[in-house]
Design a protein around this motif. Structure first.
Motif, PDB file in Angstrom:
ATOM      1  N   THR A 155      -4.252   2.311  -1.787  1.00  8.83           N
ATOM      2  CA  THR A 155      -4.718   2.212  -0.402  1.00  8.83           C
ATOM      3  C   THR A 155      -3.650   1.643   0.528  1.00  8.83           C
ATOM      4  OG1 THR A 155      -5.616  -0.054  -0.615  1.00  8.83           O
ATOM      5  CG2 THR A 155      -7.057   1.790  -1.266  1.00  8.83           C
ATOM      6  N   LEU A 156      -2.599   1.056  -0.035  1.00  9.13           N
ATOM      7  CA  LEU A 156      -1.560   0.462   0.805  1.00  9.13           C
ATOM      8  C   LEU A 156      -0.739   1.550   1.485  1.00  9.13           C
ATOM      9  CD1 LEU A 156      -0.122  -2.374  -1.498  1.00  9.13           C
ATOM     10  CD2 LEU A 156      -1.822  -2.582   0.326  1.00  9.13           C
ATOM     11  N   PRO A 157      -0.306   1.304   2.709  1.00 11.20           N
ATOM     12  CA  PRO A 157       0.633   2.237   3.346  1.00 11.20           C
ATOM     13  C   PRO A 157       1.878   2.366   2.477  1.00 11.20           C
ATOM     14  CG  PRO A 157      -0.238   0.683   4.948  1.00 11.20           C
ATOM     15  CD  PRO A 157      -0.683   0.197   3.606  1.00 11.20           C
ATOM     16  N   GLU A 158       2.466   3.547   2.470  1.00 10.46           N
ATOM     17  CA  GLU A 158       3.587   3.817   1.568  1.00 10.46           C
ATOM     18  C   GLU A 158       4.721   2.817   1.707  1.00 10.46           C
ATOM     19  OE1 GLU A 158       6.452   7.276   2.081  1.00 10.46           O
ATOM     20  OE2 GLU A 158       5.225   8.008   0.409  1.00 10.46           O
ATOM     21  N   HIS A 159       5.099   2.469   2.937  1.00 13.47           N
ATOM     22  CA  HIS A 159       6.248   1.576   3.124  1.00 13.47           C
ATOM     23  C   HIS A 159       5.951   0.167   2.622  1.00 13.47           C
ATOM     24  CE1 HIS A 159       3.829   0.604   6.652  1.00 13.47           C
ATOM     25  NE2 HIS A 159       4.613  -0.418   6.915  1.00 13.47           N
ATOM     26  N   LEU A 160       4.691  -0.252   2.660  1.00 15.17           N
ATOM     27  CA  LEU A 160       4.325  -1.561   2.124  1.00 15.17           C
ATOM     28  C   LEU A 160       4.264  -1.525   0.601  1.00 15.17           C
ATOM     29  CD1 LEU A 160       1.500  -2.715   4.590  1.00 15.17           C
ATOM     30  CD2 LEU A 160       3.967  -3.128   4.721  1.00 15.17           C
ATOM     31  N   ARG A 161       3.677  -0.466   0.057  1.00 14.80           N
ATOM     32  CA  ARG A 161       3.558  -0.347  -1.393  1.00 14.80           C
ATOM     33  C   ARG A 161       4.937  -0.303  -2.058  1.00 14.80           C
ATOM     34  NH1 ARG A 161       0.649   3.910  -1.565  1.00 14.80           N
ATOM     35  NH2 ARG A 161       2.253   5.445  -2.063  1.00 14.80           N
ATOM     36  N   GLU A 162       5.853   0.456  -1.460  1.00 12.93           N
ATOM     37  CA  GLU A 162       7.178   0.577  -2.051  1.00 12.93           C
ATOM     38  C   GLU A 162       7.922  -0.754  -2.023  1.00 12.93           C
ATOM     39  OE1 GLU A 162       8.832   3.701   0.231  1.00 12.93           O
ATOM     40  OE2 GLU A 162       7.946   5.290  -0.979  1.00 12.93           O
ATOM     41  N   HIS A 193       5.058  -9.439   2.201  1.00 15.80           N
ATOM     42  CA  HIS A 193       4.015 -10.399   2.566  1.00 15.80           C
ATOM     43  C   HIS A 193       2.740  -9.672   2.984  1.00 15.80           C
ATOM     44  CE1 HIS A 193       2.104 -13.986   4.174  1.00 15.80           C
ATOM     45  NE2 HIS A 193       1.903 -13.341   5.309  1.00 15.80           N
ATOM     46  N   ARG A 194       2.900  -8.664   3.833  1.00 16.91           N
ATOM     47  CA  ARG A 194       1.733  -7.915   4.312  1.00 16.91           C
ATOM     48  C   ARG A 194       1.085  -7.121   3.180  1.00 16.91           C
ATOM     49  NH1 ARG A 194      -2.614  -8.107   7.089  1.00 16.91           N
ATOM     50  NH2 ARG A 194      -3.222  -6.166   8.134  1.00 16.91           N
ATOM     51  N   ALA A 195       1.895  -6.560   2.297  1.00 15.44           N
ATOM     52  CA  ALA A 195       1.364  -5.801   1.157  1.00 15.44           C
ATOM     53  C   ALA A 195       0.537  -6.700   0.254  1.00 15.44           C
ATOM     54  CB  ALA A 195       2.510  -5.171   0.371  1.00 15.44           C
ATOM     55  N   ARG A 196       1.021  -7.910   0.004  1.00 18.57           N
ATOM     56  CA  ARG A 196       0.276  -8.838  -0.846  1.00 18.57           C
ATOM     57  C   ARG A 196      -1.053  -9.226  -0.211  1.00 18.57           C
ATOM     58  NH1 ARG A 196       3.060 -10.798  -5.136  1.00 18.57           N
ATOM     59  NH2 ARG A 196       5.351 -10.625  -5.133  1.00 18.57           N
ATOM     60  N   GLU A 197      -1.047  -9.430   1.103  1.00 21.07           N
ATOM     61  CA  GLU A 197      -2.286  -9.760   1.800  1.00 21.07           C
ATOM     62  C   GLU A 197      -3.308  -8.635   1.669  1.00 21.07           C
ATOM     63  OE1 GLU A 197      -1.109 -12.756   5.485  1.00 21.07           O
ATOM     64  OE2 GLU A 197      -1.201 -10.589   5.851  1.00 21.07           O
ATOM     65  N   LEU A 198      -2.877  -7.418   1.968  1.00 20.02           N
ATOM     66  CA  LEU A 198      -3.786  -6.280   1.920  1.00 20.02           C
ATOM     67  C   LEU A 198      -4.243  -5.994   0.496  1.00 20.02           C
ATOM     68  CD1 LEU A 198      -2.030  -3.812   4.418  1.00 20.02           C
ATOM     69  CD2 LEU A 198      -4.049  -5.233   4.816  1.00 20.02           C
ATOM     70  N   LEU A 199      -3.328  -6.148  -0.466  1.00 21.95           N
ATOM     71  CA  LEU A 199      -3.673  -5.883  -1.857  1.00 21.95           C
ATOM     72  C   LEU A 199      -4.711  -6.873  -2.359  1.00 21.95           C
ATOM     73  CD1 LEU A 199      -3.056  -4.154  -4.357  1.00 21.95           C
ATOM     74  CD2 LEU A 199      -1.298  -5.829  -4.964  1.00 21.95           C
ATOM     75  N   SER A 201      -6.873  -8.561  -0.603  1.00 16.31           N
ATOM     76  CA  SER A 201      -8.139  -8.293   0.074  1.00 16.31           C
ATOM     77  C   SER A 201      -8.841  -7.075  -0.527  1.00 16.31           C
ATOM     78  CB  SER A 201      -7.885  -8.073   1.570  1.00 16.31           C
ATOM     79  OG  SER A 201      -9.078  -7.721   2.235  1.00 16.31           O
ATOM     80  N   GLU A 202      -8.072  -6.020  -0.785  1.00 18.19           N
ATOM     81  CA  GLU A 202      -8.661  -4.800  -1.322  1.00 18.19           C
ATOM     82  C   GLU A 202      -9.148  -5.003  -2.757  1.00 18.19           C
ATOM     83  OE1 GLU A 202     -10.016  -0.878  -1.371  1.00 18.19           O
ATOM     84  OE2 GLU A 202      -9.411  -2.201   0.261  1.00 18.19           O
ATOM     85  N   MET A 203      -8.395  -5.746  -3.554  1.00 17.58           N
ATOM     86  CA  MET A 203      -8.815  -6.004  -4.932  1.00 17.58           C
ATOM     87  C   MET A 203     -10.091  -6.846  -4.958  1.00 17.58           C
ATOM     88  SD  MET A 203      -5.283  -6.591  -7.077  1.00 17.58           S
ATOM     89  CE  MET A 203      -6.228  -6.790  -8.619  1.00 17.58           C
ATOM     90  N   ALA A 204     -10.176  -7.826  -4.071  1.00 14.39           N
ATOM     91  CA  ALA A 204     -11.374  -8.643  -3.998  1.00 14.39           C
ATOM     92  C   ALA A 204     -12.569  -7.811  -3.584  1.00 14.39           C
ATOM     93  CB  ALA A 204     -11.153  -9.789  -3.019  1.00 14.39           C
ATOM     94  N   ARG A 205     -12.350  -6.900  -2.651  1.00  9.86           N
ATOM     95  CA  ARG A 205     -13.447  -6.035  -2.209  1.00  9.86           C
ATOM     96  C   ARG A 205     -13.932  -5.134  -3.330  1.00  9.86           C
ATOM     97  NH1 ARG A 205     -14.699  -1.135  -0.461  1.00  9.86           N
ATOM     98  NH2 ARG A 205     -12.631  -0.295  -0.918  1.00  9.86           N
ATOM     99  N   ARG A 206     -12.997  -4.570  -4.068  1.00  9.55           N
ATOM    100  CA  ARG A 206     -13.360  -3.654  -5.141  1.00  9.55           C
ATOM    101  C   ARG A 206     -13.965  -4.372  -6.343  1.00  9.55           C
ATOM    102  NH1 ARG A 206     -11.368   1.557  -4.877  1.00  9.55           N
ATOM    103  NH2 ARG A 206     -10.138   1.971  -2.991  1.00  9.55           N
ATOM    104  N   ALA A 207     -13.597  -5.642  -6.545  1.00 11.41           N
ATOM    105  CA  ALA A 207     -14.110  -6.399  -7.682  1.00 11.41           C
ATOM    106  C   ALA A 207     -15.504  -6.953  -7.409  1.00 11.41           C
ATOM    107  CB  ALA A 207     -13.157  -7.525  -8.033  1.00 11.41           C
ATOM    108  N   THR A 208     -15.906  -7.000  -6.133  1.00  5.85           N
ATOM    109  CA  THR A 208     -17.221  -7.531  -5.783  1.00  5.85           C
ATOM    110  C   THR A 208     -18.288  -6.491  -6.031  1.00  5.85           C
ATOM    111  OG1 THR A 208     -16.234  -8.924  -4.051  1.00  5.85           O
ATOM    112  CG2 THR A 208     -18.614  -8.518  -3.939  1.00  5.85           C
ATOM    113  N   PRO A 209     -19.296  -6.799  -6.827  1.00  6.67           N
ATOM    114  CA  PRO A 209     -20.365  -5.825  -7.106  1.00  6.67           C
ATOM    115  C   PRO A 209     -21.033  -5.389  -5.807  1.00  6.67           C
ATOM    116  CG  PRO A 209     -20.518  -7.704  -8.589  1.00  6.67           C
ATOM    117  CD  PRO A 209     -19.512  -8.072  -7.529  1.00  6.67           C
ATOM    118  N   GLN A 210     -21.241  -4.077  -5.700  1.00  8.45           N
ATOM    119  CA  GLN A 210     -21.885  -3.533  -4.498  1.00  8.45           C
ATOM    120  C   GLN A 210     -23.403  -3.599  -4.647  1.00  8.45           C
ATOM    121  OE1 GLN A 210     -20.095  -2.494  -1.810  1.00  8.45           O
ATOM    122  NE2 GLN A 210     -18.314  -3.258  -2.949  1.00  8.45           N
ATOM    123  N   ARG A 211     -24.054  -4.077  -3.601  1.00  8.83           N
ATOM    124  CA  ARG A 211     -25.523  -4.185  -3.636  1.00  8.83           C
ATOM    125  C   ARG A 211     -26.138  -2.905  -3.090  1.00  8.83           C
ATOM    126  NH1 ARG A 211     -26.747 -10.345  -1.472  1.00  8.83           N
ATOM    127  NH2 ARG A 211     -25.642 -11.433  -3.154  1.00  8.83           N
TER     128      ARG A 211
END
Length: 211
Positions: A155-162, A193-199, A201-211
Motif C-alpha cells: 500500500t505504500l507509495p513506490e518511492h517510499l517503499r523503495e 521516516h514517512r514509510a515507517r509511519e504509514l507502514l 499504521s497500515e499493519m495495525a489496521r490490518r491486524a485489528t479484527p474487523q467487526r
C-alpha cells in the motif's frame, strides 16, 4: 548467461571519451576501464563478481526466482549498453543497483500489479533461525505477520517503499540508498521516516479484527 551483443552506438561514443581512473572500493577499476573500451571479457568478469549480490537484491523485490534471473540479465544488458555513460567516480555496485531497481519497476509494470515484490534470499540467511523449531501455533502467527507485512508494504507509495527496502531490507547506508534512488540524503531520510509511519499504521489496521 548468454553473451551480450555490443551496442555500436554506445561503444563508438566511448571511443571518443578520455579514459579516467576509477577510484571506488573493490579493485575493479581496470576491468571497468577495459569494459568501457568495449572489452567483453572484462565486462563478463564484472558480471561474475556482482551477479550473486545483484540477484539477492532483485530477489527481494521479485517473488519468482526465474523472473528475478530474467531481471538480473536485463540489468546486465542495460549496464553493458550504458558503460560509456558510467562515471568512474561513482560506486559501480550502486550504479548496478539503480539499473536493477529500474528493471524491477519495469517488471512490475509489465505484470500490471502494485503488489510488493518480496522474495527470500537464495542463501536463506535472512530466514535462518535457532535450532529450536517453533511450535505450529508460532509458525501460524509468523506466517500471518508476514502476510500482513507484505500487504501493508504494497500500500505504500513506490518511492517510499523503495527507500524503506533499500535501508531496512538491503542494509544500504543512507548515502548508498540515496545514490541508488537519485535523491538527496535528506529526502531519503524523510521517505524512510514517512514509510515507517504509514507502514506501522497500515499493519495495525490490518491486524485489528474487523467487526
Amino acid at each position: 548467461m548468454n553473451s551480450i551483443a555490443a551496442q555500436p552506438s554506445a561503444l563508438s561514443r566511448q571511443a571518443r571519451l578520455p579514459l579516467r581512473r576509477a577510484t571506488f572500493i573493490g579493485g575493479f577499476d581496470d576491468q571497468i576501464a577495459r569494459a568501457q573500451r568495449g572489452d567483453r571479457t572484462a565486462f563478463s568478469a564484472l558480471m561474475s563478481a556482482h551477479k550473486d549480490d545483484l540477484f539477492r537484491f532483485v530477489r527481494r523485490r521479485v517473488a519468482d526466482a526465474d523472473a528475478a534471473s530474467d531481471v538480473v540479465q536485463e540489468a546486465f544488458v542495460a549496464a553493458w549498453g550504458a558503460m560509456a555513460s558510467f562515471d568512474p567516480e561513482r560506486s559501480f555496485k550502486t550504479w548496478l543497483h539503480a539499473i536493477a531497481l529500474n528493471k524491477c519497476r519495469d517488471a512490475a509494470r509489465r505484470a500490471a500489479t502494485r503488489r510488493t515484490f518480496w522474495g527470500q534470499c537464495p542463501d536463506g540467511d535472512d530466514l535462518r533461525v535457532a535450532d529450536e523449531r517453533p511450535s505450529p501455533e508460532a509458525e501460524t502467527i509468523s506466517r500471518e505477520e508476514v502476510r500482513i507485512l507484505r500487504q501493508a508494504l504494497a500500500t505504500l507509495p513506490e518511492h517510499l517503499r523503495e527507500a524503506l527496502m533499500l535501508t531496512a531490507v538491503d542494509g544500504l547506508s543512507q548515502a548508498a540508498a540515496s545514490a541508488t534512488l537519485g535523491c538527496s540524503v535528506k529526502s531519503l531520510e524523510y521517505r524512510v521516516h514517512r514509510a515507517r509511519e504509514l507502514l506501522a499504521s497500515e499493519m495495525a489496521r490490518r491486524a485489528t479484527p474487523q467487526r
